[in-house]
Design a protein around this motif. Structure first.
Motif, PDB file in Angstrom:
ATOM      1  N   UNK A   1       0.837  -1.198   0.000  1.00  0.00           N
ATOM      2  CA  UNK A   1       0.000   0.000   0.000  1.00  0.00           C
ATOM      3  C   UNK A   1       0.873   1.250   0.000  1.00  0.00           C
ATOM      4  N   UNK A   2       0.552   2.177  -0.886  1.00  0.00           N
ATOM      5  CA  UNK A   2       1.346   3.403  -0.993  1.00  0.00           C
ATOM      6  C   UNK A   2       0.541   4.658  -0.668  1.00  0.00           C
ATOM      7  N   UNK A   3      -0.679   4.752  -1.198  1.00  0.00           N
ATOM      8  CA  UNK A   3      -1.441   5.993  -1.070  1.00  0.00           C
ATOM      9  C   UNK A   3      -1.805   6.297   0.378  1.00  0.00           C
ATOM     10  N   UNK A   4      -2.409   5.323   1.077  1.00  0.00           N
ATOM     11  CA  UNK A   4      -2.886   5.571   2.433  1.00  0.00           C
ATOM     12  C   UNK A   4      -1.740   5.880   3.407  1.00  0.00           C
ATOM     13  N   UNK A   5      -0.642   5.097   3.443  1.00  0.00           N
ATOM     14  CA  UNK A   5       0.459   5.476   4.353  1.00  0.00           C
ATOM     15  C   UNK A   5       1.100   6.805   4.011  1.00  0.00           C
ATOM     16  N   UNK A   6       1.066   7.188   2.736  1.00  0.00           N
ATOM     17  CA  UNK A   6       1.608   8.503   2.362  1.00  0.00           C
ATOM     18  C   UNK A   6       0.770   9.635   2.941  1.00  0.00           C
ATOM     19  N   UNK A   7      -0.509   9.350   3.214  1.00  0.00           N
ATOM     20  CA  UNK A   7      -1.406  10.366   3.770  1.00  0.00           C
ATOM     21  C   UNK A   7      -1.290  10.439   5.291  1.00  0.00           C
ATOM     22  N   UNK A   8      -1.245   9.287   5.954  1.00  0.00           N
ATOM     23  CA  UNK A   8      -1.329   9.265   7.423  1.00  0.00           C
ATOM     24  C   UNK A   8       0.034   9.336   8.109  1.00  0.00           C
ATOM     25  N   UNK A   9       1.131   9.207   7.367  1.00  0.00           N
ATOM     26  CA  UNK A   9       2.454   9.288   7.976  1.00  0.00           C
ATOM     27  C   UNK A   9       3.201  10.501   7.422  1.00  0.00           C
ATOM     28  N   UNK A  10       3.699  11.337   8.326  1.00  0.00           N
ATOM     29  CA  UNK A  10       4.602  12.416   7.920  1.00  0.00           C
ATOM     30  C   UNK A  10       5.893  12.415   8.728  1.00  0.00           C
ATOM     31  N   UNK A  11       5.993  11.468   9.671  1.00  0.00           N
ATOM     32  CA  UNK A  11       7.218  11.277  10.436  1.00  0.00           C
ATOM     33  C   UNK A  11       8.055  10.215   9.725  1.00  0.00           C
TER      34      UNK A  11
END
Length: 280
Positions: A212-222
């Motif tokens: 999965x790429x899209x969802x973790x790119x949204x919810x993670x910024x650390x």
């Protein structure tokens, strides 16, 4: 004459499958050999499939010199998230499918039809409301943001329910005569027979979570808490002129799914028939 036609069709089929396999394998093999090339060789040697000199510097730089690109940490984050998500999916999906397949309660068919109707909506429309929910729970930058959502996948519930419908209900009745309750029937009678389809669900859930790429790119910024897939996007930004490093990072990222399928392919192929494991 018929034998010649059958033989020629088999040969043509074999050649076609061989061609498809070669087309599929060439990019992977190219990525593997590129990851063992030095940056200088890639830029100056022209088109050459095998490296002139095999080097490990791309892997050592990513795995050990990782102050700005913690690839090992990303890998472990993805492993924790994917394994936890898969276990949660197996628990939720198997219990849900058992409820729809074996239990009788008011509105069961209507509820299941409504559940199936939700499959018509593309998952992207849920991104904003799902992010709002995750933010309210305080799960932004937390593994729970990837572990919990999607645990009750509608397709997985449908797949397991269809498999469970093929298990004779006489097994349940025999267990009830012996004094077993519904939960005991699920654990001791139904669950052992569902191994093939649960293995498929586990494979799909693990690979889906890992890739999965899209969802973790949204919810993670650390950066330290990211899984490996959005981390590879950061590698692309940091090493735009270093494709050898990018290839090394991509190959490290595919190791778990490749190993998983390598050891589970027997069960995966057997479970393509939803009635497997309940015959006789």
């Amino acid at each position: 004459m018929k034998k010649k036609k059958v033989l020629s069709s088999k040969v043509l089929s074999l050649l076609f499958l061989l061609l498809m396999a070669i087309i599929w394998l060439i990019p992977i093999l190219w990525g593997v050999v590129t990851s063992f090339k030095s940056e200088m060789e890639l830029m100056t040697a022209g088109f050459r499939f095998l490296p002139i000199e095999w080097v490990m510097s791309n892997y050592t730089e990513l795995l050990f010199d990782n102050s700005s690109t913690p690839l090992v940490r990303w890998f472990m984050n993805s492993l924790l998230i994917s394994v936890s998500h898969t276990l949660l999916v197996l628990i939720v999906v198997s219990l849900s499918a058992f409820s729809y397949s074996r239990l009788n309660f008011k509105g069961k068919n209507v509820l299941f039809s409504f559940l199936m109707a939700t499959m018509m909506f593309p998952s992207v429309v849920n991104l904003i409301p799902l992010y709002k929910i995750i933010d309210i729970f305080g799960w932004v930058n937390s593994p729970l943001a990837m572990i919990v959502p999607g645990a009750a996948g509608v397709f997985n519930i449908f797949l397991v329910k269809q498999f469970m419908d093929n298990i004779p209900k006489e097994f349940d009745e025999a267990a009830r005569i012996d004094g077993a309750g519904e939960f005991s029937i699920f654990l001791k009678v139904i669950l052992p027979l569902m191994k093939p389809v649960l293995l498929v669900v586990a494979l799909f859930s693990f690979t889906g979570s890992w890739n999965d790429f899209l969802w973790p790119s949204i919810v993670f910024n650390d950066i330290d808490k990211m899984p490996i897939t959005p981390g590879l996007q950061l590698l692309q930004g940091m090493y735009q002129a270093q494709p050898t490093l990018l290839m090394a990072g991509a190959l490290v990222a595919i190791i778990p799914t490749f190993v998983l399928y390598l050891f589970a392919q027997k069960y995966f192929l057997e479970s393509m028939s939803l009635s497997a494991g309940v015959k006789g």
